[in-house]
Design a protein around this motif. Structure first.
Motif, short mmCIF file in Angstrom:
data_model
loop_
_atom_site.label_atom_id
_atom_site.label_comp_id
_atom_site.label_asym_id
_atom_site.label_seq_id
_atom_site.Cartn_x
_atom_site.Cartn_y
_atom_site.Cartn_z
N ILE A 661 -12.81 38.05 -13.67
CA ILE A 661 -11.68 37.26 -14.16
C ILE A 661 -12.16 36.37 -15.28
O ILE A 661 -13.25 35.80 -15.23
CB ILE A 661 -11.07 36.43 -13.00
CG1 ILE A 661 -10.48 37.36 -11.95
CG2 ILE A 661 -10.01 35.46 -13.50
CD1 ILE A 661 -9.94 36.67 -10.72
N ASP A 662 -11.35 36.18 -16.31
CA ASP A 662 -11.78 35.47 -17.52
C ASP A 662 -12.03 33.99 -17.27
O ASP A 662 -13.05 33.45 -17.71
CB ASP A 662 -10.70 35.62 -18.61
CG ASP A 662 -10.52 37.07 -19.03
OD1 ASP A 662 -11.50 37.82 -18.97
OD2 ASP A 662 -9.39 37.45 -19.39
N ASN A 663 -11.10 33.31 -16.58
CA ASN A 663 -11.20 31.85 -16.41
C ASN A 663 -11.03 31.47 -14.95
O ASN A 663 -10.30 32.14 -14.21
CB ASN A 663 -10.12 31.12 -17.23
CG ASN A 663 -10.15 31.51 -18.69
OD1 ASN A 663 -11.18 31.41 -19.34
ND2 ASN A 663 -9.02 31.99 -19.20
N VAL A 664 -11.72 30.38 -14.55
CA VAL A 664 -11.58 29.85 -13.19
C VAL A 664 -11.24 28.37 -13.27
O VAL A 664 -11.94 27.60 -13.93
CB VAL A 664 -12.89 30.04 -12.39
CG1 VAL A 664 -12.71 29.44 -10.98
CG2 VAL A 664 -13.27 31.50 -12.30
N ILE A 665 -10.14 27.99 -12.61
CA ILE A 665 -9.78 26.58 -12.48
C ILE A 665 -9.60 26.33 -10.99
O ILE A 665 -8.66 26.85 -10.38
CB ILE A 665 -8.48 26.25 -13.25
CG1 ILE A 665 -8.63 26.63 -14.72
CG2 ILE A 665 -8.13 24.77 -13.10
CD1 ILE A 665 -7.35 26.48 -15.51
N LYS A 666 -10.50 25.53 -10.38
CA LYS A 666 -10.49 25.39 -8.93
C LYS A 666 -10.34 23.93 -8.52
O LYS A 666 -10.44 23.01 -9.34
CB LYS A 666 -11.76 25.98 -8.34
CG LYS A 666 -13.04 25.20 -8.68
CD LYS A 666 -14.23 25.81 -7.96
CE LYS A 666 -15.48 24.92 -8.15
NZ LYS A 666 -16.62 25.43 -7.38
N GLY A 667 -10.09 23.73 -7.20
CA GLY A 667 -9.96 22.39 -6.65
C GLY A 667 -8.83 21.60 -7.27
O GLY A 667 -8.98 20.41 -7.55
N ILE A 668 -7.70 22.24 -7.46
CA ILE A 668 -6.61 21.62 -8.21
C ILE A 668 -5.38 21.47 -7.31
O ILE A 668 -5.09 22.33 -6.45
CB ILE A 668 -6.28 22.46 -9.46
CG1 ILE A 668 -5.39 21.69 -10.42
CG2 ILE A 668 -5.69 23.80 -9.11
CD1 ILE A 668 -5.31 22.32 -11.79
N THR A 669 -4.66 20.38 -7.48
CA THR A 669 -3.47 20.10 -6.68
C THR A 669 -2.29 20.94 -7.18
O THR A 669 -2.33 21.49 -8.29
CB THR A 669 -3.09 18.61 -6.78
OG1 THR A 669 -2.74 18.33 -8.14
CG2 THR A 669 -4.25 17.72 -6.35
N PRO A 670 -1.20 21.03 -6.39
CA PRO A 670 0.00 21.73 -6.88
C PRO A 670 0.52 21.17 -8.19
O PRO A 670 0.93 21.92 -9.08
CB PRO A 670 1.00 21.54 -5.74
CG PRO A 670 0.16 21.38 -4.52
CD PRO A 670 -1.06 20.65 -4.97
N GLU A 671 0.47 19.84 -8.32
CA GLU A 671 0.92 19.23 -9.58
C GLU A 671 -0.02 19.60 -10.72
O GLU A 671 0.40 19.85 -11.85
CB GLU A 671 1.00 17.70 -9.44
CG GLU A 671 2.05 17.20 -8.47
CD GLU A 671 1.64 17.36 -7.01
OE1 GLU A 671 0.45 17.64 -6.75
OE2 GLU A 671 2.52 17.24 -6.14
N GLY A 672 -1.32 19.65 -10.40
CA GLY A 672 -2.29 20.05 -11.42
C GLY A 672 -2.12 21.49 -11.84
O GLY A 672 -2.30 21.84 -13.02
N LYS A 673 -1.78 22.36 -10.89
CA LYS A 673 -1.52 23.76 -11.22
C LYS A 673 -0.38 23.88 -12.22
O LYS A 673 -0.45 24.65 -13.19
CB LYS A 673 -1.18 24.55 -9.95
CG LYS A 673 -2.37 24.91 -9.07
CD LYS A 673 -1.93 25.85 -7.94
CE LYS A 673 -3.11 26.32 -7.12
NZ LYS A 673 -2.72 27.31 -6.10
N LEU A 674 0.67 23.11 -11.97
CA LEU A 674 1.83 23.16 -12.87
C LEU A 674 1.46 22.66 -14.26
O LEU A 674 1.88 23.23 -15.27
CB LEU A 674 2.98 22.33 -12.28
CG LEU A 674 4.28 22.33 -13.08
CD1 LEU A 674 4.81 23.76 -13.24
CD2 LEU A 674 5.32 21.46 -12.39
N GLN A 675 0.66 21.61 -14.34
CA GLN A 675 0.23 21.09 -15.64
C GLN A 675 -0.62 22.12 -16.39
O GLN A 675 -0.45 22.31 -17.60
CB GLN A 675 -0.56 19.79 -15.44
CG GLN A 675 0.30 18.63 -14.96
CD GLN A 675 -0.53 17.39 -14.64
OE1 GLN A 675 -1.76 17.38 -14.78
NE2 GLN A 675 0.14 16.33 -14.20
#
Length: 793
Positions: A661-675
């Motif tokens: 997978i090209d990018n990893v963004i982890k440990g993020i809240t639902p609000e952070g996912k939306l942002q």
């Protein structure tokens, strides 16, 4: 339910000396009063006799249900009858209606315009391909009978969509077309013999009176063709004129009536040319085109009808260790049924006893049987293959998965895509422009060559085809949606197939999406005086309020129930509660305020009491077999990929590395996912795939969102598409189908526009004979529909 001395409708005793009867299924049933007789008769007349087969109790007395002057449609407001075909929620009702008489986009526009004036109507959409209308209304403000009455006022007949009625309507329409077509064909052959002889001067040596005699014979033969065979065109044209709108049948009717009147005048007066053979031939070819189009449309709508046919009409009910056959539609939640090996499951439920394999391909598109055991969910329409099962009913028939699929098929077309709206608008104005063009053509040719003016004008009226323009988009979308449903891909929003062509970035949740979400508790470490089992029991008790897959790993090992209060679930972070007056937390290290984290490739969950660590849990999960396939598909098609997860463990990097997978963004809240999603969508078109509560905001905010059927209800409600089954590779099928659909829509529009741009100038200049014009017009629509049907293959 009642004996011969009781009213068949309400169950009350029939007064002596009265004889109120209604013929129900070829048997006269006694009624107690004119009110019950009237209600029962309207139920029978409207094709809802099955109400009496499936009702669990008698109806209220007829005199209390309807006014003295019974409205023909009032019975549709009876709650017992509405249960079968109306989808209800707290404030709104929704229904799918079959509408007779829809021929083009103008019909749809007319019905929508008429009903949007009603107070309490929330939504209406007319599907010209399927001849169905989806309506949503406020049940406290508006009655269904009023809606049906308003549809009838503009000349259409509507009733609730049911498979049996839809098949009966198709058969009735096809037979009517065949009768009209047969008459027109026979007359055309007879009249053409006289016409060819006259045109070839075979009667040049014959006296004038015999020539008039053959003209009169042609006049007599052509009259029933004009009055009977061509009747559908006049009815539609009059309906359009009466409601001040324009439809394709207006120029067709003008052409037929104009040719007939001119021929009749020439025959009666004994001067001028006659066109009876043209009238008969035009009608024959037009009817042939309509019949072929009707059959093509039926094929496009077969998928939903076939799904409903899968449901058995009877079920084996188990009560007090006794088995009895009852109508499947009368089953209630909590009842227990027996399904033998080889039988179709009639209802959604949960297995109580038995182990078997279930064939679910009709729902998921996956042909391998699925192993099922105690507590496994099963669905209506699937087939029990190997062993008998006892099943507890968990959903009413109208709320079953197969019913939801049918509902989603209709919901996918609740709002028309932008390209369809434009095409409908253009087709309506096209008819007006056509009439003006025909008038100008007649005037122009009257001065050039009066003998040719009428024929050329006739060709202009008949040759053009706005129907092809209005059918170009809806037929393709209907066929594409039907084909995706066969693959276990349910489209909820109208824009999906249009938007998917722009997608250049796919974002995936990890747990339950790229992985199975079947967590196993691998290791428990205790850092307090609590026992290992006590820590597991505390964690399991906390997880009881969560729908996250992690909760199942703890539930399987819990032994004792623990008393907790003030339990709070914070999606994407963890859970907390009060235990003996102290704060108990279970979740990520940051949520539990842990400074020294455990290094592990697996998911680590922390349990703290009063901010002191008391235990850690390591949980394992496995990747879906189809995850590698869909990521490889993205790379092959230059689609970027991102893993967006609330998991902060090293497992996220491991999954991304395995799948590339090209990018990893982890440990993020639902609000952070939306942002993060909103940031991506500033420069890219994004498809989001998820399954959990914490994915709901980002699913709702994505250009296109996909939820797995195994996910939470809130995720499925927020998504644009639902995937049945476990195969993520269906995302590639979805995107490829969207691209093919767009191509076919462009081909349809290209053909419709190109045909009209070529045929109109040729017709105006007199290069298109009328018989060629009518063939071109009929087959132009047929080509568009047939091209769309390629999506079903």
């Amino acid at each position: 339910m009642n004996n011969s001395h009781d009213c068949f409708h309400c169950g009350e005793p029939n007064p002596s000396g009265t004889n109120f009867t209604v013929n129900i299924k070829d048997e006269d049933k006694q009624m107690c009063c004119p009110g019950c007789q009237a209600v029962a008769q309207t139920i029978v007349d409207s094709g809802l006799t099955s109400y009496y087969d499936h009702r669990s109790e008698t109806a209220e007395k007829g005199s209390t249900l309807v006014p003295e002057q019974l409205n023909q449609l009032a019975h549709y407001d009876i709650e017992q009858i509405q249960e079968e075909f109306v989808k209800q929620d707290a404030d709104f009702n929704e229904i799918t209606l079959t509408v007779e008489g829809i021929t083009c986009a103008a019909c749809a526009w007319l019905i929508e315009k008429q009903l949007r004036q009603l107070v309490g109507l929330q939504f209406i959409n007319v599907n010209t391909t399927l001849h169905r209308v989806v309506i949503r209304w406020q049940k406290d403000t508006l009655k269904l009978s009023r809606i049906l009455t308003e549809i009838q006022k503009v000349g259409y007949k509507a009733y609730p969509f049911q498979v049996s009625q839809q098949e009966a309507l198709y058969t009735q329409q096809a037979k009517a077309y065949l009768r009209r077509l047969g008459l027109a064909g026979l007359v055309t052959m007879q009249v053409m013999m006289f016409a060819i002889a006259l045109y070839s001067d075979f009667f040049s040596g014959m006296e004038e009176e015999f020539i008039h005699y053959f003209r009169w014979v042609s006049f007599i033969l052509a009259t029933p063709v004009l009055l009977y065979s061509a009747q559908p065109f006049y009815i539609n044209a009059w309906r359009n004129l009466r409601n001040r709108t324009l439809g394709m049948d207006i120029p067709v009717s003008i052409a037929l009536l104009g040719a007939y009147c001119a021929s009749a005048y020439a025959t009666i007066m004994g001067t001028g040319e006659v066109y009876f053979e043209a009238i008969s031939m035009f009608t024959f070819l037009l009817l042939l085109g309509r019949l072929l189009e009707l059959r093509a449309r039926r094929k496009a709508s077969e998928t939903s009808s076939n799904l409903l046919r899968l449901l058995p009409s009877m079920a084996t009910l188990i009560e007090q260790d006794k088995a009895s056959l009852i109508p499947a539609k009368t089953l209630k939640v909590g009842q227990v049924i027996l399904v033998k090996a080889g039988e179709t499951i009639p209802i959604d439920g949960t297995i109580l006893t038995g182990i078997s394999h279930i064939e679910e391909s009709m729902l998921t598109g996956e042909h391998l049987p699925v192993h099922k055991k105690k507590n496994s969910p099963v669905f209506a329409g699937t087939v029990n293959i190997t062993s008998p099962l006892t099943i507890e009913v968990t959903k009413l028939p109208q709320n079953s998965l197969i019913s939801d699929i049918i509902h989603l098929q209709d919901s996918a077309q609740l709002n028309k895509p932008r390209i369809e709206v434009v095409a409908d608008l253009v087709s309506r104005y096209f008819v007006g422009a056509l009439l003006i063009t025909a008038l100008c053509t007649y005037i122009g040719w009257y001065f050039i060559d009066p003998s040719q003016a009428f024929w050329i004008t006739l060709s202009v009226l008949v040759a053009t085809c706005p129907c092809a323009l209005s059918l170009a988009t809806p037929t393709a979308l209907t066929c594409a949606t039907a084909q995706l449903n066969k693959q276990g891909i349910l489209i909820k929003q109208h824009h999906v197939l249009e938007t998917l062509n722009k997608i250049n970035h796919m974002v995936f949740d990890k747990t339950g999406t790229l992985t199975h979400g079947n967590f196993v508790l691998l290791n428990t470490s205790v850092y307090s005086d609590f026992s290992k089992q006590m820590c597991i029991d505390l964690a399991s008790q906390l997880e009881k309020v969560s729908e996250h897959p992690i909760s199942l790993a703890f539930h399987q090992q819990q032994k004792e129930s623990v008393q907790l209060t003030d339990v709070i679930n914070q999606p994407g972070q963890g859970l907390q509660a009060s235990y003996h007056g102290k704060a108990l937390k279970l979740g990520h290290a940051q949520f539990c305020k842990i400074d020294k984290t455990i290094k592990s490739k697996e998911l680590v969950i922390y349990l703290t009491l009063a901010d002191k660590l008391i235990a850690t849990f390591e949980l394992g999960d496995t990747l879906r077999e189809s995850a590698k396939i869909i990521i490889q598909y993205c790379r092959d098609n230059n689609i970027k990929t991102t893993l967006l997860t609330g998991d902060i463990s090293a497992k996220s990097e491991e999954v991304a590395e395995i799948l590339k997978i090209d990018n990893v963004i982890k440990g993020i809240t639902p609000e952070g996912k939306l942002q993060q999603l909103q940031t991506l969508q500033q420069s890219q078109h994004v498809l989001m795939v998820g399954d959990g509560i914490n994915d709901a905001p980002v699913l709702a905010g994505a250009h296109v969102s996909v939820a797995l059927a195994s996910g939470t209800d809130i995720a499925k409600n927020s998504a644009d598409v639902i995937l049945l089954g476990e195969d993520l590779n269906k995302l590639s099928i979805l995107r490829d189908t969207a691209q093919k659909t767009t191509l076919i829509i462009k081909e349809n529009l290209g053909w419709a526009i190109g045909y009209n741009l070529i045929i109109v100038p040729l017709a105006i200049t007199g290069h298109v004979p009328p018989y060629i014009a009518v063939i071109g017009m009929s087959f132009s629509s047929l080509i568009v529909v047939s091209n769309s049907l390629r999506l079903l293959k």
